[in-house]
Motif scaffolding. Sequence first.
Motif, PDB file in Angstrom:
ATOM      1  N   ASP A  40      27.387  59.397 -17.949  1.00 18.65           N
ATOM      2  CA  ASP A  40      28.050  58.266 -18.596  1.00 18.65           C
ATOM      3  C   ASP A  40      29.262  57.752 -17.806  1.00 18.65           C
ATOM      4  O   ASP A  40      30.084  57.029 -18.346  1.00 18.65           O
ATOM      5  CB  ASP A  40      28.470  58.636 -20.028  1.00 18.65           C
ATOM      6  N   HIS A  41      29.387  58.139 -16.529  1.00 17.72           N
ATOM      7  CA  HIS A  41      30.542  57.720 -15.716  1.00 17.72           C
ATOM      8  C   HIS A  41      30.174  57.230 -14.310  1.00 17.72           C
ATOM      9  O   HIS A  41      30.998  57.318 -13.394  1.00 17.72           O
ATOM     10  CB  HIS A  41      31.562  58.857 -15.624  1.00 17.72           C
ATOM     11  N   GLY A  42      28.946  56.769 -14.135  1.00 16.06           N
ATOM     12  CA  GLY A  42      28.593  56.197 -12.827  1.00 16.06           C
ATOM     13  C   GLY A  42      28.373  57.206 -11.726  1.00 16.06           C
ATOM     14  O   GLY A  42      28.292  56.834 -10.559  1.00 16.06           O
ATOM     15  N   GLN A  43      28.268  58.470 -12.069  1.00 15.38           N
ATOM     16  CA  GLN A  43      28.226  59.496 -11.026  1.00 15.38           C
ATOM     17  C   GLN A  43      26.834  60.029 -10.722  1.00 15.38           C
ATOM     18  O   GLN A  43      26.642  60.676  -9.696  1.00 15.38           O
ATOM     19  CB  GLN A  43      29.128  60.676 -11.427  1.00 15.38           C
ATOM     20  N   CYS A  44      25.847  59.822 -11.626  1.00 12.68           N
ATOM     21  CA  CYS A  44      24.579  60.545 -11.452  1.00 12.68           C
ATOM     22  C   CYS A  44      23.366  59.646 -11.222  1.00 12.68           C
ATOM     23  O   CYS A  44      22.353  60.109 -10.697  1.00 12.68           O
ATOM     24  CB  CYS A  44      24.330  61.450 -12.651  1.00 12.68           C
ATOM     25  N   GLY A  45      23.406  58.395 -11.659  1.00 13.34           N
ATOM     26  CA  GLY A  45      22.292  57.481 -11.422  1.00 13.34           C
ATOM     27  C   GLY A  45      21.143  57.577 -12.415  1.00 13.34           C
ATOM     28  O   GLY A  45      20.168  56.828 -12.307  1.00 13.34           O
ATOM     29  N   THR A  48      20.033  54.255 -14.044  1.00 13.70           N
ATOM     30  CA  THR A  48      19.777  53.102 -13.164  1.00 13.70           C
ATOM     31  C   THR A  48      18.724  52.155 -13.747  1.00 13.70           C
ATOM     32  O   THR A  48      17.619  52.577 -14.093  1.00 13.70           O
ATOM     33  CB  THR A  48      19.324  53.579 -11.766  1.00 13.70           C
ATOM     34  N   ILE A  56      21.675  48.755 -10.903  1.00 18.49           N
ATOM     35  CA  ILE A  56      23.052  49.066 -11.299  1.00 18.49           C
ATOM     36  C   ILE A  56      23.032  50.287 -12.229  1.00 18.49           C
ATOM     37  O   ILE A  56      21.986  50.703 -12.704  1.00 18.49           O
ATOM     38  CB  ILE A  56      23.746  47.889 -12.039  1.00 18.49           C
ATOM     39  N   ASN A  57      24.218  50.844 -12.486  1.00 15.80           N
ATOM     40  CA  ASN A  57      24.363  51.925 -13.458  1.00 15.80           C
ATOM     41  C   ASN A  57      24.597  51.286 -14.825  1.00 15.80           C
ATOM     42  O   ASN A  57      25.649  50.700 -15.069  1.00 15.80           O
ATOM     43  CB  ASN A  57      25.566  52.804 -13.117  1.00 15.80           C
ATOM     44  N   CYS A  59      25.352  52.583 -17.515  1.00 18.66           N
ATOM     45  CA  CYS A  59      26.419  53.223 -18.301  1.00 18.66           C
ATOM     46  C   CYS A  59      27.781  52.608 -18.024  1.00 18.66           C
ATOM     47  O   CYS A  59      28.700  52.784 -18.806  1.00 18.66           O
ATOM     48  CB  CYS A  59      26.460  54.719 -18.030  1.00 18.66           C
ATOM     49  N   LEU A  60      27.942  51.927 -16.887  1.00 15.39           N
ATOM     50  CA  LEU A  60      29.267  51.391 -16.538  1.00 15.39           C
ATOM     51  C   LEU A  60      29.321  49.874 -16.656  1.00 15.39           C
ATOM     52  O   LEU A  60      30.012  49.205 -15.893  1.00 15.39           O
ATOM     53  CB  LEU A  60      29.677  51.827 -15.118  1.00 15.39           C
ATOM     54  N   THR A  61      28.575  49.344 -17.606  1.00 17.58           N
ATOM     55  CA  THR A  61      28.649  47.913 -17.840  1.00 17.58           C
ATOM     56  C   THR A  61      28.461  47.693 -19.334  1.00 17.58           C
ATOM     57  O   THR A  61      27.787  48.482 -20.002  1.00 17.58           O
ATOM     58  CB  THR A  61      27.609  47.161 -16.980  1.00 17.58           C
ATOM     59  N   GLY A 145      23.213  57.907  -4.697  1.00 17.78           N
ATOM     60  CA  GLY A 145      23.768  57.688  -6.035  1.00 17.78           C
ATOM     61  C   GLY A 145      22.878  58.223  -7.148  1.00 17.78           C
ATOM     62  O   GLY A 145      23.180  58.024  -8.327  1.00 17.78           O
TER      63      GLY A 145
END
Lengths: 168, 316
Positions: A40-45, A48, A56-57, A59-61, A145
């Motif tokens: 949930d923080h753009g770190q794992c993909g 996607t 894009i991720n 979770c970060l939008t 990513g």
Amino acid sequence: MKLFFTVNGERRDLELDTRTTLLDALREHLHLTGSKKGCDHGQCGACTVMVGGRRINACLTLAVMHQGDEITTIEGLGSPDKLHPMQAAFVKHDGYQCGYCTPGQICSSVAVLEEIKAGIPSHVTADLNARPGLTADEIRERMSGNICRCGAYSNIVDAITEVAEQQA
Amino acid sequence: MKPFTYERATSPAEAAAAAARRPGAKFIAGGTNLLDLMKLQIETPAHLIDVNGLALDKLEPTPEGGLRIGALVRNTDLAADQRVRRDYGVLSRALLAGASGQLRNKATTAGNLLQRTRCPYFYDTNQPCNKRQPGSGCSALGGFSRQLAVVGHSEACIATNPSDMAVALRALDAVVETVKPDGTTRGIPIAEFHRLPGDTPHIETALEPGEFITAVTLPPPAGGRHVYRKVRDRASYAFALVSVAAVVQRDGTGRVALGGVAHRPWRVEAAEAEVPRGARAAMAAILANARPTHENAFKVTLAERALHAVLAEARG
Ligand SMILES: Cc1cc2nc3c(=O)[nH]c(=O)nc-3n(C[C@H](O)[C@H](O)[C@H](O)COP(=O)(O)OP(=O)(O)OC[C@H]3O[C@@H](n4cnc5c(N)ncnc54)[C@H](O)[C@@H]3O)c2cc1C
Ligand code: SF4
Ligand code: FES
Ligand code: FES
């Protein structure tokens, strides 16, 4: 807040709290649970998806930032009886173990091949002024990513390489 | 996340005016840094102004022969632009060394410039942090400081700026163009854009409240060899321990900016006279005032060796 966007070719109307991420809109409100929430923080993909053809991720939008956008999730790439070539290649090469990261890996790899085709360079592209090649090094860097806890990486690279060769 | 209201901006000047009108308002562009911090309640805006609809996503030549990069140009598109690849290679390289393909597809030029530190205590809301909560103290000073600053820091904060792109922009002498809530515009040289922490580490840039970034302008190409070298704990998808952005000319002169060592991209123009004499002499001058902690003293050596490799690559 009221909004709509297109998911896998179908218009979806929603009324959401402004805080809802695109990922939660897809999973919790539209019940498209293929896209996964890993960090949930753009770190794992794992989350996607493609928006307007770009990965894009989710979770970060925020969902409200995607009014009118065209979104493609793993469910839109293929179905169990009509697999996308990348899905078929992941099955053939055992590109997963638990499968949690897999929808994100597949969405990302489809986009990666498009990005290479479009001539977008990467960190490992030797000459910035030449077209990037379809090498294993390029695929690994571009897929960095997408994290796989099961470590299926080498089979994932094999699957992507096979699809790349089919397309070439 | 704390609840917030949401609006879509209609023009840059209107976005700035709206931000000044609404207390606790923030712009949101790619959202990849702001939403991350909002989920952790490190950022708690009461109102979001979505600027994605503003047509600031173009790259255009300037009358002087430089390049004007719209604030909303995505990091992927900036790195892939033919003019940037040809004339400002250090910028392409820095962008491509940062984050992941997914993140670069969303991240914008302005958002990247304003991304906040990755200091572990800034992220841990149970710990004192002067940047997150002014006056509460700095946990990093006596704590885990391996990743943190070696130069230009203060007793109040030893955080580093995590942006790769900003290091290249510093070497390229970029200018940040803005519009203020009263509608006036200005250009802020990149050297003056990011601040050192001093007693107010929570104030990170020269931007005034509500001031909105419209573009970043690059001067005409400087020529030379462009190199960005990033040293990190993993080969990909990690923040820099140390990075070097360099533009080196045939005669051995050049510009050097460092990432991962300070609260802003670190460049000392007066030290650049030493670049032709090699990495040791140049880095001694660039990091003359370094005061590393016992955990990050290695960065001083690492910076010199990274510059050595960069100068060798530029000659080769
Ligand atoms: C897992 C992960 C790894 C990463 N790795 C790296 C890395 O290796 N190197 C690196 O450099 N970065 C890295 N990043 C950070 C990434 O580059 C930033 O998150 C991104 O550049 C921010 O851009 P954005 O458009 O998404 O900003 P947003 O999150 O939208 O905004 C960031 C800030 O800028 C403000 N803002 C946005 N636009 C404007 C404007 N036009 N005018 C005024 N203010 C504005 C916002 O209010 C906010 O405060 C990483 C991020 C993640 C999540
Ligand atoms: S170094 Fe700065 S960001 Fe980190 S804990 Fe100290 S004050 Fe906070
Ligand atoms: S869930 Fe979005 S990147 Fe991990
Ligand atoms: S298959 Fe288990 S996380 Fe990748």
